[in-house]
Design a protein around this motif. Structure first.
Motif, PDB file in Angstrom:
ATOM      1  N   ALA A  49       4.228  -0.978  11.543  1.00  0.00           N
ATOM      2  CA  ALA A  49       3.834  -0.589  10.185  1.00  0.00           C
ATOM      3  C   ALA A  49       2.893  -1.622   9.564  1.00  0.00           C
ATOM      4  O   ALA A  49       1.863  -1.271   8.981  1.00  0.00           O
ATOM      5  N   LEU A  50       3.230  -2.915   9.719  1.00  0.00           N
ATOM      6  CA  LEU A  50       2.384  -3.974   9.158  1.00  0.00           C
ATOM      7  C   LEU A  50       1.009  -4.004   9.822  1.00  0.00           C
ATOM      8  O   LEU A  50      -0.017  -4.134   9.154  1.00  0.00           O
ATOM      9  N   ARG A  51       0.984  -3.871  11.149  1.00  0.00           N
ATOM     10  CA  ARG A  51      -0.295  -3.894  11.867  1.00  0.00           C
ATOM     11  C   ARG A  51      -1.196  -2.739  11.444  1.00  0.00           C
ATOM     12  O   ARG A  51      -2.395  -2.919  11.214  1.00  0.00           O
ATOM     13  N   LEU A  52      -0.612  -1.545  11.321  1.00  0.00           N
ATOM     14  CA  LEU A  52      -1.421  -0.380  10.963  1.00  0.00           C
ATOM     15  C   LEU A  52      -1.901  -0.443   9.512  1.00  0.00           C
ATOM     16  O   LEU A  52      -3.029  -0.055   9.217  1.00  0.00           O
ATOM     17  N   ALA A  53      -1.068  -0.933   8.595  1.00  0.00           N
ATOM     18  CA  ALA A  53      -1.502  -1.071   7.201  1.00  0.00           C
ATOM     19  C   ALA A  53      -2.696  -2.017   7.120  1.00  0.00           C
ATOM     20  O   ALA A  53      -3.696  -1.732   6.448  1.00  0.00           O
ATOM     21  N   LYS A  54      -2.598  -3.137   7.835  1.00  0.00           N
ATOM     22  CA  LYS A  54      -3.692  -4.114   7.845  1.00  0.00           C
ATOM     23  C   LYS A  54      -4.932  -3.543   8.537  1.00  0.00           C
ATOM     24  O   LYS A  54      -6.060  -3.735   8.067  1.00  0.00           O
ATOM     25  N   ALA A  55      -4.738  -2.846   9.645  1.00  0.00           N
ATOM     26  CA  ALA A  55      -5.875  -2.270  10.381  1.00  0.00           C
ATOM     27  C   ALA A  55      -6.608  -1.229   9.548  1.00  0.00           C
ATOM     28  O   ALA A  55      -7.850  -1.158   9.569  1.00  0.00           O
ATOM     29  N   LYS A  56      -5.870  -0.421   8.807  1.00  0.00           N
ATOM     30  CA  LYS A  56      -6.498   0.595   7.949  1.00  0.00           C
ATOM     31  C   LYS A  56      -7.325  -0.070   6.857  1.00  0.00           C
ATOM     32  O   LYS A  56      -8.470   0.325   6.602  1.00  0.00           O
ATOM     33  N   ALA A  57      -6.751  -1.078   6.198  1.00  0.00           N
ATOM     34  CA  ALA A  57      -7.486  -1.794   5.153  1.00  0.00           C
ATOM     35  C   ALA A  57      -8.719  -2.471   5.731  1.00  0.00           C
ATOM     36  O   ALA A  57      -9.817  -2.411   5.149  1.00  0.00           O
ATOM     37  N   ALA A  58      -8.578  -3.095   6.904  1.00  0.00           N
ATOM     38  CA  ALA A  58      -9.698  -3.817   7.511  1.00  0.00           C
ATOM     39  C   ALA A  58     -10.818  -2.877   7.933  1.00  0.00           C
ATOM     40  O   ALA A  58     -12.009  -3.195   7.761  1.00  0.00           O
ATOM     41  N   ALA A  59     -10.461  -1.709   8.463  1.00  0.00           N
ATOM     42  CA  ALA A  59     -11.476  -0.748   8.910  1.00  0.00           C
ATOM     43  C   ALA A  59     -12.367  -0.314   7.754  1.00  0.00           C
ATOM     44  O   ALA A  59     -13.592  -0.223   7.893  1.00  0.00           O
ATOM     45  N   VAL A  60     -11.775  -0.075   6.599  1.00  0.00           N
ATOM     46  CA  VAL A  60     -12.551   0.357   5.429  1.00  0.00           C
ATOM     47  C   VAL A  60     -13.229  -0.837   4.764  1.00  0.00           C
ATOM     48  O   VAL A  60     -14.359  -0.747   4.289  1.00  0.00           O
ATOM     49  N   SER A  61     -12.563  -1.989   4.761  1.00  0.00           N
ATOM     50  CA  SER A  61     -13.121  -3.186   4.138  1.00  0.00           C
ATOM     51  C   SER A  61     -14.424  -3.628   4.822  1.00  0.00           C
ATOM     52  O   SER A  61     -15.333  -4.133   4.157  1.00  0.00           O
ATOM     53  N   ARG A  62     -14.520  -3.432   6.143  1.00  0.00           N
ATOM     54  CA  ARG A  62     -15.754  -3.793   6.856  1.00  0.00           C
ATOM     55  C   ARG A  62     -16.958  -3.015   6.325  1.00  0.00           C
ATOM     56  O   ARG A  62     -18.065  -3.527   6.269  1.00  0.00           O
ATOM     57  N   GLU A  63     -16.723  -1.767   5.936  1.00  0.00           N
ATOM     58  CA  GLU A  63     -17.803  -0.921   5.420  1.00  0.00           C
ATOM     59  C   GLU A  63     -18.028  -1.116   3.913  1.00  0.00           C
ATOM     60  O   GLU A  63     -19.081  -0.756   3.397  1.00  0.00           O
ATOM     61  N   HIS A  64     -17.020  -1.655   3.212  1.00  0.00           N
ATOM     62  CA  HIS A  64     -17.083  -1.844   1.762  1.00  0.00           C
ATOM     63  C   HIS A  64     -16.583  -3.248   1.410  1.00  0.00           C
ATOM     64  O   HIS A  64     -15.513  -3.399   0.795  1.00  0.00           O
ATOM     65  N   PRO A  65     -17.325  -4.305   1.788  1.00  0.00           N
ATOM     66  CA  PRO A  65     -16.836  -5.680   1.621  1.00  0.00           C
ATOM     67  C   PRO A  65     -16.649  -6.124   0.174  1.00  0.00           C
ATOM     68  O   PRO A  65     -15.930  -7.081  -0.088  1.00  0.00           O
ATOM     69  N   ASP A  66     -17.264  -5.420  -0.783  1.00  0.00           N
ATOM     70  CA  ASP A  66     -17.130  -5.796  -2.196  1.00  0.00           C
ATOM     71  C   ASP A  66     -15.951  -5.116  -2.881  1.00  0.00           C
ATOM     72  O   ASP A  66     -15.669  -5.377  -4.046  1.00  0.00           O
ATOM     73  N   ALA A  67     -15.260  -4.236  -2.161  1.00  0.00           N
ATOM     74  CA  ALA A  67     -14.177  -3.453  -2.760  1.00  0.00           C
ATOM     75  C   ALA A  67     -12.813  -4.036  -2.418  1.00  0.00           C
ATOM     76  O   ALA A  67     -12.632  -4.688  -1.388  1.00  0.00           O
ATOM     77  N   TRP A  68     -11.843  -3.788  -3.295  1.00  0.00           N
ATOM     78  CA  TRP A  68     -10.438  -4.014  -2.975  1.00  0.00           C
ATOM     79  C   TRP A  68      -9.970  -2.778  -2.228  1.00  0.00           C
ATOM     80  O   TRP A  68     -10.172  -1.648  -2.687  1.00  0.00           O
ATOM     81  N   VAL A  69      -9.367  -2.964  -1.060  1.00  0.00           N
ATOM     82  CA  VAL A  69      -8.969  -1.839  -0.210  1.00  0.00           C
ATOM     83  C   VAL A  69      -7.465  -1.867   0.004  1.00  0.00           C
ATOM     84  O   VAL A  69      -6.891  -2.907   0.349  1.00  0.00           O
ATOM     85  N   ILE A  70      -6.840  -0.707  -0.188  1.00  0.00           N
ATOM     86  CA  ILE A  70      -5.397  -0.551   0.012  1.00  0.00           C
ATOM     87  C   ILE A  70      -5.166   0.149   1.338  1.00  0.00           C
ATOM     88  O   ILE A  70      -5.653   1.259   1.565  1.00  0.00           O
ATOM     89  N   GLY A  71      -4.427  -0.512   2.227  1.00  0.00           N
ATOM     90  CA  GLY A  71      -3.980   0.112   3.466  1.00  0.00           C
ATOM     91  C   GLY A  71      -2.470   0.221   3.436  1.00  0.00           C
ATOM     92  O   GLY A  71      -1.790  -0.685   2.942  1.00  0.00           O
ATOM     93  N   SER A  72      -1.937   1.321   3.949  1.00  0.00           N
ATOM     94  CA  SER A  72      -0.483   1.487   3.969  1.00  0.00           C
ATOM     95  C   SER A  72      -0.092   2.316   5.177  1.00  0.00           C
ATOM     96  O   SER A  72      -0.864   3.165   5.635  1.00  0.00           O
ATOM     97  N   ASP A  73       1.084   2.055   5.693  1.00  0.00           N
ATOM     98  CA  ASP A  73       1.590   2.845   6.804  1.00  0.00           C
ATOM     99  C   ASP A  73       3.113   2.856   6.727  1.00  0.00           C
ATOM    100  O   ASP A  73       3.724   1.929   6.200  1.00  0.00           O
ATOM    101  N   GLN A  74       3.686   3.925   7.251  1.00  0.00           N
ATOM    102  CA  GLN A  74       5.141   4.050   7.237  1.00  0.00           C
ATOM    103  C   GLN A  74       5.634   4.446   8.618  1.00  0.00           C
ATOM    104  O   GLN A  74       5.072   5.340   9.257  1.00  0.00           O
ATOM    105  N   VAL A  75       6.689   3.779   9.058  1.00  0.00           N
ATOM    106  CA  VAL A  75       7.322   4.097  10.330  1.00  0.00           C
ATOM    107  C   VAL A  75       8.814   4.269  10.081  1.00  0.00           C
ATOM    108  O   VAL A  75       9.459   3.396   9.504  1.00  0.00           O
ATOM    109  N   ALA A  76       9.352   5.408  10.511  1.00  0.00           N
ATOM    110  CA  ALA A  76      10.789   5.652  10.409  1.00  0.00           C
ATOM    111  C   ALA A  76      11.469   5.060  11.638  1.00  0.00           C
ATOM    112  O   ALA A  76      11.009   5.256  12.765  1.00  0.00           O
ATOM    113  N   ASP A  77      12.555   4.325  11.412  1.00  0.00           N
ATOM    114  CA  ASP A  77      13.239   3.589  12.475  1.00  0.00           C
ATOM    115  C   ASP A  77      14.685   4.068  12.582  1.00  0.00           C
ATOM    116  O   ASP A  77      15.475   3.903  11.659  1.00  0.00           O
TER     117      ASP A  77
END
Length: 197
Positions: A49-77
């Motif tokens: 969950a932590l890796r995917l939340a960070k990866a989602k934010a990073a993927a969009v942040s690379r294209e929009h470096p001036d923006a605050w980007v929210i990444g989130s992910d959920q995994v049921a355990d």
């Protein structure tokens, strides 16, 4: 700087996360993060969950470096095994039968990123499922069709009737975006929440 002068992006295709973020009444846009969500070998549900939340934010942040980007992910355990989105009735009924009478931990990870600045955290939610008959589970699935939700039950809808108890520091985490934690991160980033008139 006002909220409207800051650029905020939700890196998600989830309508549930979009609806949750709208509660904060601050302007934001939505960008699909295009991230491979395949778990790594031996990866725990929290780490996934932590890796995917960070990866989602990073993927969009690379294209929009001036923006605050929210990444989130959920995994049921369930007992250390990840339970994903069922996708159809057959997999959903199998999930609900497996979780009947059990406690499932929903790991909801959150990342707020802007350039090199980032904060990543996880908000766990323990959900105890009732011991219900197959007939009751089938009736629920036919009524709500929650095939795009990890764990096959929408707690914000009729799925609440399948649950015996929920333990969490943030009730919105179970729906997919922990707004209590996010509000704090956005305030730290200079956003006014609630927004000023």
């Amino acid at each position: 700087m006002s909220n409207s002068a800051k650029k905020l992006i939700l890196a998600s295709t989830s309508i549930y996360r979009r609806e949750l973020l709208e509660r904060l009444r601050i302007p934001f846009s939505v960008v699909s993060p295009q991230v491979d969500e395949t778990p790594l070998a031996g990866e725990s549900t929290i780490d996934l969950a932590l890796r995917l939340a960070k990866a989602k934010a990073a993927a969009v942040s690379r294209e929009h470096p001036d923006a605050w980007v929210i990444g989130s992910d959920q995994v049921a355990d369930l007992c250390g095994a990840a339970i994903g989105k069922p996708g159809n009735f057959e997999r959903a009924i199998a999930q609900l039968q497996l979780m009947r009478g059990a406690t499932v931990t929903f790991q909801t990870a959150l990342c707020l990123m802007r350039g090199d600045l980032q904060t990543t955290l996880n908000v766990p939610t323990e959900v105890k499922f009732r011991k219900l008959s197959d007939e009751a589970l089938e009736a629920y699935l036919l009524a709500e069709e929650p095939y795009d939700c990890a764990g096959s039950a929408k707690s914000e809808g009729l799925g609440i009737s399948l649950l015996e108890a929920i333990k969490s520091d943030d009730p919105t985490a179970l729906i997919g975006l922990p707004l209590i934690a996010l509000s704090g991160l956005l305030r730290d980033a200079g956003f006014d929440i609630p927004p000023k008139k």
